[in-house]
Motif scaffolding. Structure first.
Motif: not given
Length: 419
Positions: A144-166
Motif C-alpha cells: 500500500a505504501y513504500d515497503p522501505a518507507g515510514p508508512g510501510r506498515n499502513k494497510p491499504g486497499q484500492d478504495l482506501i488509496i483512492q480516498a487518501l491520494s485525492g
C-alpha cells in the motif's frame, strides 16, 4: 484439467516459441488483485509463473461471485486475474514449507509478492535474506505504501488509496460526496508498474548479472495516475474544485462533463470556443452566450453546465448526440460494461473464451499490449488450488517420498487434475 483457450487471435504457447520473458521463472506470493494481475501479465509475456498459495487458497477464489453461483464455483475475479500460472499450495507458516521454498528459489528467478511488509521476512523469505544468498534474484514487492518507507506498515486497499491520494476527491458534484472510480484502477495501475519495474531489472541483470529489490506501492501509483492534477496542485496558487453541475474534472471549464439524458447519459469534451456552437445546437444561445464573455467558460462553468443539463435531460441520448455531432466536439454515450465489451472495435482483441475444468466456458479480458513479433501467451486458465503442487516440487528435485510426507502432514495441498 482442461486447458483450452479459443478466440479470434492468439494461440497456446508451443515448444520452441520465444516470447519476451521466455526462460524466466516467477514465484508469485500473490493474492487479492494487484499481485495476481502483475503475475498474470508476466505469464502472458512468456514467463513461467508459479502461484504460491496457502492451503485455503487465495481469497479471490471465492470472494466475489454471482449470488446464485454454486458454493464450489470459482469467482470470475479469480478466473480473470490468475491466467497463465501454475498453483503450488503450501503452508508457509510451517518451517518445513519455508525450507522447501528456499530450496526451490534459484539465482535467476523473480520473486513477486504483495504480502504485508515483514510477513515474508519473518519466514526467512524477505528480500534481504534472499538477495544475500542469490545476488541475481529480482525481488518485487507490492504494498500500500513504500515497503522501505515510514508508512510501510499502513494497510491499504484500492478504495482506501483512492480516498487518501485525492483521486476520490475529484469526482462527483461539489455539493455532494466525493465519488471514487467504479473500478479497481489503483490495483491495475500498480500491477502495470510492477511489470515495468521487473522487466527493467531483468534487462539490467542481463547486463550485470545482478538482481535487485523492486518496490511498487499503491499510494505512489495513485499519485502518478494524477500526474497532471498533482503538478497543478504543487504549483498553482489557487486550487481547483469540483463543479456542481455535470463538470466531471476539477480543472476543466464548461461544457466538459457527463450529462443525464431522458434515457441515459452522454459525455462532452469541448474547448470554450465551441460553446456558442453547442448552445446553438441545443437552442440555448440566448441564456448561454452572455455567460461566455471573458473567461466565463471557467468562472460561470456551473451556471452554463446547469443550463446544458436542464436541456439535455429533455432529450434522448441519440437525439442529443445527433444535434451536437455537427459541432465537431468530442462526444459519446455513457455505456455499460456489457455494452463496451460488445464493441466490435475492441472485443475481438480483448475478450477470449476459455474452456476450464471448473465447468464449462468463461470469458476473460486479455492484456492490452500488442507485440507484432511475439504475441502474448494465452497458455493456461486460472489453476485449481494446488493443481501443480506435485509437478512443481518434482521439478525442484524433491523426491516423491518427501512430497508424499509433505502432503500427508498438510504442509502441501495437491489437487488431482480434472478431466
Amino acid at each position: 484439467m482442461l486447458n483450452t483457450l479459443t478466440g479470434v487471435k492468439g494461440r497456446l504457447k508451443e515448444d520452441g516459441d520465444v516470447h519476451p520473458l521466455s526462460g524466466i521463472r516467477v514465484l508469485a506470493f500473490t493474492h487479492y488483485a494487484a499481485g495476481p494481475i502483475a503475475a498474470q501479465y508476466l505469464g502472458s509475456l512468456g514467463a513461467e509463473v508459479i502461484k504460491i498459495e496457502a492451503p485455503a487458497g487465495d481469497y479471490q477464489r471465492s470472494g466475489i461471485k454471482e449470488p446464485t453461483a454454486a458454493a464450489d464455483a470459482p469467482s470470475p475475479y479469480f478466473l480473470g486475474m490468475n491466467r497463465n500460472q501454475r498453483s503450488l499450495s503450501i503452508d508457509l507458516k510451517r518451517p518445513e514449507a519455508q525450507a522447501v521454498i528456499r530450496e526451490i528459489i534459484s539465482q535467476k528467478d523473480i520473486i513477486l509478492e504483495n504480502f504485508r511488509p515483514g510477513v515474508l521476512d519473518r519466514m526467512g523469505l524477505g528480500n534481504s535474506a534472499l538477495l544475500a544468498k542469490h545476488p541475481g534474484l529480482i525481488y518485487c514487492s507490492i504494498a500500500a505504501y513504500d515497503p522501505a518507507g515510514p508508512g510501510r506498515n499502513k494497510p491499504g486497499q484500492d478504495l482506501i488509496i483512492q480516498a487518501l491520494s485525492g483521486i476520490a476527491s475529484l469526482g462527483g458534484a461539489a455539493d455532494g460526496p466525493p465519488t471514487p472510480a467504479g473500478g479497481y484502477i489503483v490495483d491495475t495501475y500498480t500491477a502495470s508498474q510492477a511489470v515495468i519495474g521487473i522487466q527493467a531489472a531483468a534487462r539490467q541483470r542481463d547486463q550485470t548479472g545482478l538482481g535487485q529489490w523492486v518496490r511498487v506501492d499503491m499510494m505512489s501509483c495513485a499519485l502518478h495516475l494524477l500526474t497532471s492534477e498533482s503538478s497543478y496542485a504543487l504549483n498553482a496558487r489557487e486550487q481547483a474544485c469540483r463543479g456542481r453541475n455535470g463538470i466531471s474534472h476539477s480543472h476543466q471549464p464548461a461544457s466538459y462533463g457527463i450529462y443525464s439524458t431522458l434515457d441515459g447519459a452522454i459525455a462532452l469534451v469541448a474547448r470554450p470556443a465551441s460553446l456558442p456552437d453547442i448552445a446553438a445546437a441545443l437552442g440555448l444561445s440566448d441564456p448561454v452566450i452572455p455567460l461566455l464573455e471573458g473567461s466565463g467558460a471557467w468562472t460561470n462553468r456551473d451556471e452554463i453546465a446547469g443550463i446544458l443539463s436542464d436541456r439535455l435531460r429533455q432529450l434522448t441520448s441519440n437525439d442529443a448526440l445527433t444535434r451536437l455531432a455537427p459541432t465537431g466536439i468530442l462526444l459519446a454515450p455513457v455505456r455499460s460494461i456489457d455494452q463496451a465489451l460488445a464493441d466490435p472495435d475492441v472485443a475481438g482483441e480483448l475478450v477470449r473464451e476459455v474452456e476450464h475444468g471448473y465447468g464449462g466456458r468463461y470469458r476473460v479480458i486479455l492484456e492490452p499490449l500488442k507485440l507484432s513479433g511475439s504475441p502474448l501467451v494465452f497458455d493456461r486458465p486460472a489453476p485449481d488450488l494446488g493443481e501443480h503442487s506435485v509437478e512443481v516440487l518434482r521439478e525442484a528435485g524433491i523426491d516423491q517420498d518427501r512430497i508424499d510426507a509433505l502432503i500427508a502432514s498438510g504442509t502441501v495441498r495437491a489437487t488431482e487434475k480434472k478431466r
